[in-house]
Design an enzyme around this catalytic site. Sequence first.
Site, PDB file in Angstrom:
ATOM      1  N   GLY A  19      23.725  20.778   4.169  1.00 50.01           N
ATOM      2  CA  GLY A  19      24.188  21.302   5.299  1.00 50.01           C
ATOM      3  C   GLY A  19      23.118  20.984   6.523  1.00 50.01           C
ATOM      4  O   GLY A  19      22.033  21.594   6.390  1.00 50.01           O
ATOM      5  N   GLY A  68      23.387  22.212   9.396  1.00 50.81           N
ATOM      6  CA  GLY A  68      23.982  23.282  10.465  1.00 50.81           C
ATOM      7  C   GLY A  68      22.833  24.277  10.779  1.00 50.81           C
ATOM      8  O   GLY A  68      21.696  23.999  10.360  1.00 50.81           O
ATOM      9  N   PHE A  69      23.091  25.320  11.348  1.00 52.74           N
ATOM     10  CA  PHE A  69      22.019  26.305  11.719  1.00 52.74           C
ATOM     11  C   PHE A  69      21.509  26.813  10.575  1.00 52.74           C
ATOM     12  O   PHE A  69      20.111  27.007  10.560  1.00 52.74           O
ATOM     13  CB  PHE A  69      22.587  27.384  12.672  1.00 52.74           C
ATOM     14  CG  PHE A  69      22.766  27.065  13.965  1.00 52.74           C
ATOM     15  CD1 PHE A  69      21.974  26.992  14.846  1.00 52.74           C
ATOM     16  CD2 PHE A  69      24.259  26.695  14.192  1.00 52.74           C
ATOM     17  CE1 PHE A  69      22.090  26.748  16.192  1.00 52.74           C
ATOM     18  CE2 PHE A  69      24.488  26.557  15.636  1.00 52.74           C
ATOM     19  CZ  PHE A  69      23.674  26.412  16.488  1.00 52.74           C
ATOM     20  N   GLY A  70      22.170  27.066   9.260  1.00 48.99           N
ATOM     21  CA  GLY A  70      21.486  27.597   8.311  1.00 48.99           C
ATOM     22  C   GLY A  70      20.666  26.547   7.507  1.00 48.99           C
ATOM     23  O   GLY A  70      19.564  26.850   7.193  1.00 48.99           O
ATOM     24  N   VAL A 114      29.526  15.945   0.049  1.00 51.27           N
ATOM     25  CA  VAL A 114      29.550  16.621  -1.268  1.00 51.27           C
ATOM     26  C   VAL A 114      30.967  16.862  -1.619  1.00 51.27           C
ATOM     27  O   VAL A 114      31.543  17.447  -0.630  1.00 51.27           O
ATOM     28  CB  VAL A 114      28.630  18.042  -1.162  1.00 51.27           C
ATOM     29  CG1 VAL A 114      28.545  18.547  -2.435  1.00 51.27           C
ATOM     30  CG2 VAL A 114      27.168  17.558  -0.788  1.00 51.27           C
ATOM     31  N   GLU A 131      35.591  31.244  26.425  1.00 48.27           N
ATOM     32  CA  GLU A 131      34.756  30.237  27.098  1.00 48.27           C
ATOM     33  C   GLU A 131      35.457  28.926  27.206  1.00 48.27           C
ATOM     34  O   GLU A 131      35.651  28.505  28.401  1.00 48.27           O
ATOM     35  CB  GLU A 131      33.607  29.936  26.265  1.00 48.27           C
ATOM     36  CG  GLU A 131      32.530  31.062  26.306  1.00 48.27           C
ATOM     37  CD  GLU A 131      31.263  30.788  25.528  1.00 48.27           C
ATOM     38  OE1 GLU A 131      30.412  31.385  25.806  1.00 48.27           O
ATOM     39  OE2 GLU A 131      31.163  29.988  24.746  1.00 48.27           O
ATOM     40  N   ASP A 188      28.103  30.577   7.475  1.00 52.85           N
ATOM     41  CA  ASP A 188      29.472  30.799   7.505  1.00 52.85           C
ATOM     42  C   ASP A 188      29.976  30.820   6.048  1.00 52.85           C
ATOM     43  O   ASP A 188      31.068  31.447   5.932  1.00 52.85           O
ATOM     44  CB  ASP A 188      30.267  29.802   8.345  1.00 52.85           C
ATOM     45  CG  ASP A 188      30.035  30.016   9.890  1.00 52.85           C
ATOM     46  OD1 ASP A 188      29.262  31.163  10.071  1.00 52.85           O
ATOM     47  OD2 ASP A 188      30.532  29.308  10.713  1.00 52.85           O
ATOM     48  N   ALA A 203      25.876  32.005  14.578  1.00 57.85           N
ATOM     49  CA  ALA A 203      24.748  31.189  14.477  1.00 57.85           C
ATOM     50  C   ALA A 203      23.448  31.914  13.887  1.00 57.85           C
ATOM     51  O   ALA A 203      22.644  31.637  12.874  1.00 57.85           O
ATOM     52  CB  ALA A 203      24.357  30.220  15.789  1.00 57.85           C
TER      53      ALA A 203
HETATM   54  C1  FAD Z   1      33.407  25.841  18.886  1.00 60.67           C
HETATM   55  C2  FAD Z   1      32.343  27.006  18.302  1.00 60.67           C
HETATM   56  C3  FAD Z   1      31.398  27.885  19.109  1.00 60.67           C
HETATM   57  C4  FAD Z   1      30.736  28.772  18.741  1.00 60.67           C
HETATM   58  N1  FAD Z   1      29.957  29.642  19.549  1.00 60.67           N
HETATM   59  C5  FAD Z   1      29.048  30.364  18.891  1.00 60.67           C
HETATM   60  C6  FAD Z   1      28.212  31.126  19.661  1.00 60.67           C
HETATM   61  O1  FAD Z   1      28.464  30.858  21.019  1.00 60.67           O
HETATM   62  N2  FAD Z   1      27.351  31.834  19.200  1.00 60.67           N
HETATM   63  C7  FAD Z   1      27.263  31.877  17.919  1.00 60.67           C
HETATM   64  O2  FAD Z   1      26.234  32.568  17.282  1.00 60.67           O
HETATM   65  N3  FAD Z   1      27.748  31.311  17.090  1.00 60.67           N
HETATM   66  C8  FAD Z   1      28.931  30.490  17.563  1.00 60.67           C
HETATM   67  N4  FAD Z   1      29.658  29.722  16.616  1.00 60.67           N
HETATM   68  C9  FAD Z   1      29.411  29.843  14.950  1.00 60.67           C
HETATM   69  C10 FAD Z   1      28.339  29.213  14.737  1.00 60.67           C
HETATM   70  O3  FAD Z   1      28.286  27.604  15.252  1.00 60.67           O
HETATM   71  C11 FAD Z   1      28.341  29.118  13.201  1.00 60.67           C
HETATM   72  O4  FAD Z   1      28.181  30.538  12.755  1.00 60.67           O
HETATM   73  C12 FAD Z   1      27.118  28.616  12.663  1.00 60.67           C
HETATM   74  O5  FAD Z   1      27.173  26.896  12.887  1.00 60.67           O
HETATM   75  C13 FAD Z   1      27.159  28.768  11.138  1.00 60.67           C
HETATM   76  O6  FAD Z   1      25.967  27.814  10.441  1.00 60.67           O
HETATM   77  P1  FAD Z   1      25.986  27.148   9.162  1.00 60.67           P
HETATM   78  O7  FAD Z   1      24.837  26.726   8.919  1.00 60.67           O
HETATM   79  O8  FAD Z   1      26.720  28.352   8.293  1.00 60.67           O
HETATM   80  O9  FAD Z   1      27.255  26.112   9.087  1.00 60.67           O
HETATM   81  P2  FAD Z   1      27.616  24.659  10.264  1.00 60.67           P
HETATM   82  O10 FAD Z   1      26.634  24.962  11.467  1.00 60.67           O
HETATM   83  O11 FAD Z   1      29.004  24.676  10.722  1.00 60.67           O
HETATM   84  O12 FAD Z   1      26.922  23.532   9.514  1.00 60.67           O
HETATM   85  C14 FAD Z   1      27.567  23.172   8.187  1.00 60.67           C
HETATM   86  C15 FAD Z   1      27.056  21.741   7.828  1.00 60.67           C
HETATM   87  O13 FAD Z   1      27.620  21.476   6.767  1.00 60.67           O
HETATM   88  C16 FAD Z   1      27.995  20.122   6.664  1.00 60.67           C
HETATM   89  N5  FAD Z   1      29.180  20.002   5.593  1.00 60.67           N
HETATM   90  C17 FAD Z   1      30.049  20.542   5.465  1.00 60.67           C
HETATM   91  N6  FAD Z   1      30.837  20.265   4.234  1.00 60.67           N
HETATM   92  C18 FAD Z   1      30.267  19.331   3.779  1.00 60.67           C
HETATM   93  C19 FAD Z   1      30.366  18.380   2.592  1.00 60.67           C
HETATM   94  N7  FAD Z   1      31.372  18.583   1.817  1.00 60.67           N
HETATM   95  N8  FAD Z   1      29.537  17.413   2.396  1.00 60.67           N
HETATM   96  C20 FAD Z   1      28.541  17.238   3.406  1.00 60.67           C
HETATM   97  N9  FAD Z   1      27.988  17.975   4.339  1.00 60.67           N
HETATM   98  C21 FAD Z   1      29.081  18.933   4.714  1.00 60.67           C
HETATM   99  C22 FAD Z   1      28.762  19.995   8.033  1.00 60.67           C
HETATM  100  O14 FAD Z   1      28.806  18.552   8.437  1.00 60.67           O
HETATM  101  C23 FAD Z   1      27.750  20.897   8.834  1.00 60.67           C
HETATM  102  O15 FAD Z   1      26.555  19.866   9.564  1.00 60.67           O
HETATM  103  C24 FAD Z   1      30.498  28.753  17.152  1.00 60.67           C
HETATM  104  C25 FAD Z   1      31.331  27.780  16.424  1.00 60.67           C
HETATM  105  C26 FAD Z   1      32.245  27.044  17.040  1.00 60.67           C
HETATM  106  C27 FAD Z   1      32.775  26.129  15.970  1.00 60.67           C
END
Ligand code: FAD
Length: 404
Positions: free
Chosen positions: A2, A4-6, A70, A161, A291, A306
């Site tokens: 992933g 994403g932020f994590g 995945v 927002e 998440d 995030a």
């Molecule tokens: C519209 C919106 C606004 C938000 N605003 C805020 C805010 O203002 N402040 C805040 O703190 N949080 C906010 N959030 C929440 C924040 O974005 C999430 O909590 C954060 O992104 C979680 O990080 P993560 O690394 O767990 O997952 P994510 O950042 O969602 O990253 C997950 C990654 O895994 C990848 N992935 C998933 N499934 C698969 C797979 N099967 N195979 C390969 N890759 C895969 C995805 O492509 C993605 O790149 C917002 C969320 C959204 C949707």
Amino acid sequence: MGTGFGGLNAARALRGGPVQVVLVDRNNYHLFQPLLYQVATAGLEPEEIARPARAILRRQKNFDFRMVAVTRVDLAAKRLETSDGPIAYDYLVLAYGGETNFFGLESMRIHGLGLKDVPDAIAIRNRVLRCFEQAMLEPDPEKRRALLTFIVVGGGPTGVEMAGALSELIRLVLVKDYPRLNIKDVRILLLEATDKLLATMPERLREAAGKTLWRKYVEVRFGATVADYDGKQIRLKSGEVIPAQTVIWAAGVRATSLSTALGLQPGRQGRIPVEPTLQVPGHPEVFIIGDAAYREQDGAPLPMVAPVAIQMGKSAARNIVRLVRGEPLEPFRYRDQGTLATIGRNAAVADVFGIQASGFLAWVMWLGIHIIQLIGFRNKIFVLINWAWDYFFYERAARLITRD
Ligand SMILES: Cc1cc2nc3c(=O)[nH]c(=O)nc-3n(C[C@H](O)[C@H](O)[C@H](O)COP(=O)(O)OP(=O)(O)OC[C@H]3O[C@@H](n4cnc5c(N)ncnc54)[C@H](O)[C@@H]3O)c2cc1C
């Protein structure tokens, strides 16, 4: 796994560690989801809030990237099944994030618009702009009003927002593009099932957010639970029917369906319960963060935001290094920095670093914090230029209707 932020923060924190890092994602970019609603409302281009994972980590010597989806995690064989063959691992950090939660409302999943990734944001932008084009051609006043009724479901930060930005796009910018349309035909509704907006914020700030939305002509409806949506009209549990061609669903997120493919028992919102060290029970070499992970602190579940994902990513990386070195692991503790939400021009609410503010001061704090957090110097500069341009000239540059 992933970008994403994590996942990104875990990979970064393993820089220089005694490990080889392989980051996998179905997309080749890291997306700054907090600004996704600005792409949906024509304020920013997707490239300004996303950056390729390879570019972000290109200087990290122990780093490699694979763009694959995945499909399954074989915990017993220590192997990821992907769209491009298996990947073996010694240690695994799962950070696959969330997806839109329609709470089983199938009609909304089919006809409503979620907001989770770049294609979702582009789909909303196209829909809103296309509705205006169609309204110009529509002779029937009832049908025209339905085209110009925009409903946002969910009074959390994303819904607030989104509704505020949509109102500004329409009332400050599109009115100039469509001078022959009657602005009184436009309606923006924000539907919230409970009796509160921004439920986690102090009451004073919740009230300030509600007042600001009213000033921006957003009709906020409390106790409004959606029962059905057929793409033309939305039906509430109260029986009220509102004709609307556009419904944006910002009412919830749950962990992606990969949670069920792990063979582990998901908890609330499909998130997988993890140990205090973020390890999967019975699989000390596997960490789940962000998440996708379920953890409680001080009697409440950690929010899907995030900062939780970022802090968990760093903590999981430190624990992997400790595991490799045979040292005891550290339990994860979240340091809450507060919440921010902007409701458009000069208007935001902030409850951060012990400071509670609303209006212009909160808006400046929101701008500063988001610019600092955006990844990449180029993105920071482009977003700043865009915001300044829009602020002074009442514009939104990205008003293109592209092919869905
Ligand atoms: C519209 C919106 C606004 C938000 N605003 C805020 C805010 O203002 N402040 C805040 O703190 N949080 C906010 N959030 C929440 C924040 O974005 C999430 O909590 C954060 O992104 C979680 O990080 P993560 O690394 O767990 O997952 P994510 O950042 O969602 O990253 C997950 C990654 O895994 C990848 N992935 C998933 N499934 C698969 C797979 N099967 N195979 C390969 N890759 C895969 C995805 O492509 C993605 O790149 C917002 C969320 C959204 C949707």
